[in-house]
Design a protein around this motif. Structure first.
Motif, PDB file in Angstrom:
ATOM      1  N   HIS A   1     -38.390   0.360 -18.545  1.00 45.36           N
ATOM      2  CA  HIS A   1     -37.549   1.344 -19.223  1.00 45.36           C
ATOM      3  C   HIS A   1     -36.267   0.708 -19.759  1.00 45.36           C
ATOM      4  N   VAL A   2     -35.670  -0.198 -18.982  1.00 48.86           N
ATOM      5  CA  VAL A   2     -34.415  -0.831 -19.407  1.00 48.86           C
ATOM      6  C   VAL A   2     -34.645  -2.182 -20.082  1.00 48.86           C
ATOM      7  N   GLY A   3     -35.893  -2.622 -20.171  1.00 50.67           N
ATOM      8  CA  GLY A   3     -36.212  -3.865 -20.872  1.00 50.67           C
ATOM      9  C   GLY A   3     -35.791  -5.125 -20.137  1.00 50.67           C
ATOM     10  N   MET A   4     -35.841  -5.084 -18.818  1.00 49.48           N
ATOM     11  CA  MET A   4     -35.488  -6.248 -18.003  1.00 49.48           C
ATOM     12  C   MET A   4     -36.598  -6.492 -16.991  1.00 49.48           C
ATOM     13  N   SER A   5     -36.641  -7.708 -16.468  1.00 51.20           N
ATOM     14  CA  SER A   5     -37.590  -7.969 -15.384  1.00 51.20           C
ATOM     15  C   SER A   5     -37.092  -7.282 -14.118  1.00 51.20           C
ATOM     16  N   ARG A   6     -38.004  -7.007 -13.224  1.00 54.88           N
ATOM     17  CA  ARG A   6     -37.655  -6.360 -11.953  1.00 54.88           C
ATOM     18  C   ARG A   6     -36.654  -7.208 -11.177  1.00 54.88           C
ATOM     19  N   HIS A   7     -36.848  -8.521 -11.178  1.00 55.44           N
ATOM     20  CA  HIS A   7     -35.943  -9.394 -10.428  1.00 55.44           C
ATOM     21  C   HIS A   7     -34.535  -9.443 -11.037  1.00 55.44           C
ATOM     22  N   ARG A   8     -34.447  -9.346 -12.360  1.00 54.12           N
ATOM     23  CA  ARG A   8     -33.110  -9.303 -12.989  1.00 54.12           C
ATOM     24  C   ARG A   8     -32.377  -8.024 -12.576  1.00 54.12           C
TER      25      ARG A   8
END
Length: 145
Positions: free
Chosen positions: A29-36
């Motif tokens: 949804h936010v366009g980031m990896s889960r780890h970021r």
């Protein structure tokens, strides 16, 4: 003879499926990896943190932590320094820009969760929590036998 799926099979297939979807839904949804996402939020909540603690809490290897820290540093979201208490360790801390980004992620996550729970009553949510607690207890009971 073909065995049909049991009610238990369907229950656990659905449970595992939704857990996998939930783990990736907000980062997508936010366009980031889960780890970021996890690293920014973890640093906001815990403050300055050793790389080794980030590795452990995020469940990723040291090289991945270092790569993420360097990426965030290049973006101006994070700073790092040698731990003055033990120079074998490196500490990571959010910059003011990183803190603002992490705060926005937390606000966005709260709103996202509220949208996901739309139409699900507080009573239904409590019922699901009760079922999950019972499952956790049953797992513990089975493992202790």
């Amino acid at each position: 003879m073909v065995n049909e799926e049991t009610a238990e099979d369907v229950f656990f297939r659905e449970l595992v499926g939704i857990c996998a979807e939930l783990r990736q839904a907000f980062p997508r949804h936010v366009g980031m990896s889960r780890h970021r996402v996890q690293m920014l939020v973890r640093l906001r909540r815990n403050g300055e943190t050793r790389h080794s603690d980030l590795r452990e809490r995020l469940g990723i290897d040291g090289a991945s932590v270092t790569r993420l820290v360097k990426e965030f540093e290049a973006e101006g979201l994070l700073g790092r320094r040698v731990d003055p208490a033990d120079n074998r360790y490196t500490l990571a801390v959010l910059t003011p820009a990183g803190d603002r980004a992490a705060a926005e992620l937390e606000r966005s996550h709260q709103a996202y969760q509220e949208r996901l729970l739309a139409g699900i009553t507080a009573q239904d949510q409590e019922t699901v929590r009760d079922v999950l607690r019972r499952l956790r207890t049953n797992i513990t009971d089975q493992e202790s036998r």
